[in-house]
Design an enzyme around this catalytic site. Structure first.
Site, PDB file in Angstrom:
ATOM      1  N   LYS A  72       0.607  -1.039   0.010  1.00 28.76           N
ATOM      2  CA  LYS A  72      -0.136   0.000  -0.048  1.00 28.76           C
ATOM      3  C   LYS A  72       1.033   1.250  -0.005  1.00 28.76           C
ATOM      4  O   LYS A  72       1.881   1.220   0.805  1.00 28.76           O
ATOM      5  CB  LYS A  72      -1.023   0.049   1.208  1.00 28.76           C
ATOM      6  CG  LYS A  72      -2.032   1.070   1.199  1.00 28.76           C
ATOM      7  CD  LYS A  72      -2.892   0.857   2.744  1.00 28.76           C
ATOM      8  CE  LYS A  72      -4.069   1.913   2.630  1.00 28.76           C
ATOM      9  NZ  LYS A  72      -4.714   1.658   3.797  1.00 28.76           N
ATOM     10  N   SER A 147      -9.394   1.996   2.916  1.00 33.45           N
ATOM     11  CA  SER A 147      -8.381   2.688   2.102  1.00 33.45           C
ATOM     12  C   SER A 147      -7.342   2.206   1.457  1.00 33.45           C
ATOM     13  O   SER A 147      -6.783   2.472   0.401  1.00 33.45           O
ATOM     14  CB  SER A 147      -7.729   3.987   3.030  1.00 33.45           C
ATOM     15  OG  SER A 147      -6.889   3.305   3.899  1.00 33.45           O
ATOM     16  N   SER A 171     -10.233  -0.620   6.917  1.00 33.81           N
ATOM     17  CA  SER A 171      -9.584  -0.154   5.782  1.00 33.81           C
ATOM     18  C   SER A 171      -8.820  -1.466   5.185  1.00 33.81           C
ATOM     19  O   SER A 171      -8.391  -1.274   4.042  1.00 33.81           O
ATOM     20  CB  SER A 171      -8.407   1.146   5.870  1.00 33.81           C
ATOM     21  OG  SER A 171      -9.121   2.085   5.839  1.00 33.81           O
TER      22      SER A 171
END
Length: 462
Positions: A72, A147, A171
């Site tokens: 990420k 996210s 997330s």
């Protein structure tokens, strides 16, 4: 993949090239990757090939030797742009690996690239002004969530074998739920958040965590085993040794489940997935009862005080004077948070004390039920831009749809998501498996039991 490499049935070069080819074909549709480090991935693969040519013992190879992973873009990887989806961090390049990244490399993993996020991670939909919108591999008109939406989409589509997300309000778990993969929100401190942006410090050290994502619980467990361990720079870190739970110990854990919280309805298919997970455990001899924790609305409000109102205050110095550079989605988020005043000192104090009291009450009940099953989200993956839905004849708004994951960020429980059901449109639906703090391995073991009966990951139609 690691087993095939060890057995010399496939080479690291072949694995990396296959993944790079798939990224080249699918990323234009998905927009999951924001940066692909093809040159360094190929170099690492050739280096791994040289190691194999020296004919080492398989036991000398790391547990992820040759396996291509993604990270990420809120986590530092040396030499990569780690911009967290914001023009305010455009061209920020990390100078060193986050500890968890260093551990993955030491285990033999090969890093492919970084994945897309909403600006500053403040949304359940992945879109930003730097790189645009990420699409769900099950339906390109829908979001993979946020996210960690880019990470989830890349893994589900087979562009990455697995990777790393982060989770301050669902997330990791909500994107896993939306694309039909597995993910773990660990106990704060089990995997170091050092090198993550936003920084996990102060009250946020117990709210936000980094965690593994992959297509199976076995793969999530392998990633967790590699990344877990104390780190002096993580304020939540503790020297908790890894624990291998025997099958007999796992079988003795009593399970409770609830289909909804009594306030926010879930789709009938979501409720059915929770029941299916409970039935899968009953079939294997587990004691399973229906039970729902109390005070969940109060838990949610305290989570919002920290994740919404306190985080907004923390970001003000960064954002002030540069509002025009923010993405529309993040501006909308800020506008929503601003409907309430910033926390004053008394309310901040009450939030922290209230959190500890509610956590204590839940843990008392979890002496009886060490594992809870519940939805990860009230709905399956939604269309881009949607912010409310009709569920069971009632309106469900954006934040409350996600509350089923948010509670456990406030309370600090480890929680995994495993795919179990599907919506009428064929979209995946996961179930959340929640455990007691520091018992992450038990959570994963129970999730694996569910997966063994319900079937787990299905490839998306992309």
């Amino acid at each position: 993949m690691a087993a095939l490499v060890r057995a010399r049935e496939i080479s690291p070069v072949e694995l990396v090239e296959t993944h790079l080819t798939r990224i080249a074909r699918l990323n234009p549709k998905l927009n999951a990757f924001v940066y692909v480090d093809a040159d360094r991935a190929r170099l690492a693969a050739r280096a791994a090939e040289s190691v194999l040519a020296a004919n080492p013992s398989p036991d000398a190879l790391g547990p992820l030797f040759g396996v291509p992973l993604s990270i990420k873009s809120s986590v530092d990887v040396a030499g990569w742009r780690c911009e967290c989806g914001s023009a305010l961090r455009k061209n920020y390049v990390a100078t060193e690996d986050a500890p968890l990244v260093a551990r993955l490399r030491a285990a033999g993993a090969i890093l492919l690239g970084s994945t897309n996020v909403p600006e500053f991670l403040m949304a359940y939909e992945t879109d930003n002004v730097l790189y645009g919108r990420t699409n769900n591999p099950w339906d390109l008109t829908r979001t993979p969530g946020g996210s960690s939406g880019g990470e989830a989409a890349a893994i589900a589509a087979g562009c990455s074998a697995g990777g790393v997300g982060s989770d301050g309000g669902g997330s990791v778990r909500i994107p896993a739920n939306f694309v039909g993969i597995c993910g773990l929100k660990p106990t704060p401190g089990r995997i170091p958040s050092t090198g993550h942006y936003p920084v996990s410090a102060g009250p946020f050290a117990h709210l936000g965590v980094v965690g593994p994502m992959a297509r199976t619980i076995a793969d999530v467990t392998r990633l967790f085993d590699v990344m877990a361990g104390p780190d002096l720079q993580d304020p939540a870190s503790a020297p908790v040794p890894p624990r291998e739970w025997s099958d007999l110990e796992i079988q003795k854990l009593r399970i409770a489940y609830f289909e909804d919280d009594g306030a926010t309805p879930v789709t009938s298919e979501t409720a059915a997935a929770v029941r299916a997970a409970a039935d899968a455990l009953r079939q294997q001899g587990f004691s399973v009862e229906e039970w729902r924790p109390q005070n969940l609305e109060r838990v949610w409000q305290l989570w919002w005080n920290l994740f919404g109102r306190a985080v907004q205050t923390a970001f003000e110095p960064t954002v002030r004077g540069r509002e025009s550079e923010l993405s529309p989605m993040y501006r909308a988020w800020r506008k929503h948070v601003a409907l309430q005043p910033a926390l004053d000192g008394q309310e901040w104090f009450n939030t922290m004390v209230g959190r500890d009291a509610l956590r204590g009450k839940l843990l008392e009940h979890m002496e009886e039920f060490p594992i809870l099953l519940c939805p990860a989200c009230a709905i399956p993956a939604f269309h881009h831009g949607e912010r409310e839905w009709q569920v069971q004849g009632r309106k469900v708004e954006y934040l409350k749809a996600m509350s089923y994951s948010q509670w456990f960020n406030l309370l600090g429980n480890p929680a995994a998501v495993v795919p179990v059901g599907k919506s009428p449109e064929g979209l995946p639906i996961g179930v959340q498996v929640v455990g007691r703090p520091w018992e992450d391995e038990a959570v994963l073991a129970v999730a694996a039991k569910i997966e063994s009966v319900t079937g787990g990951f299905r490839p998306p139609p992309i």
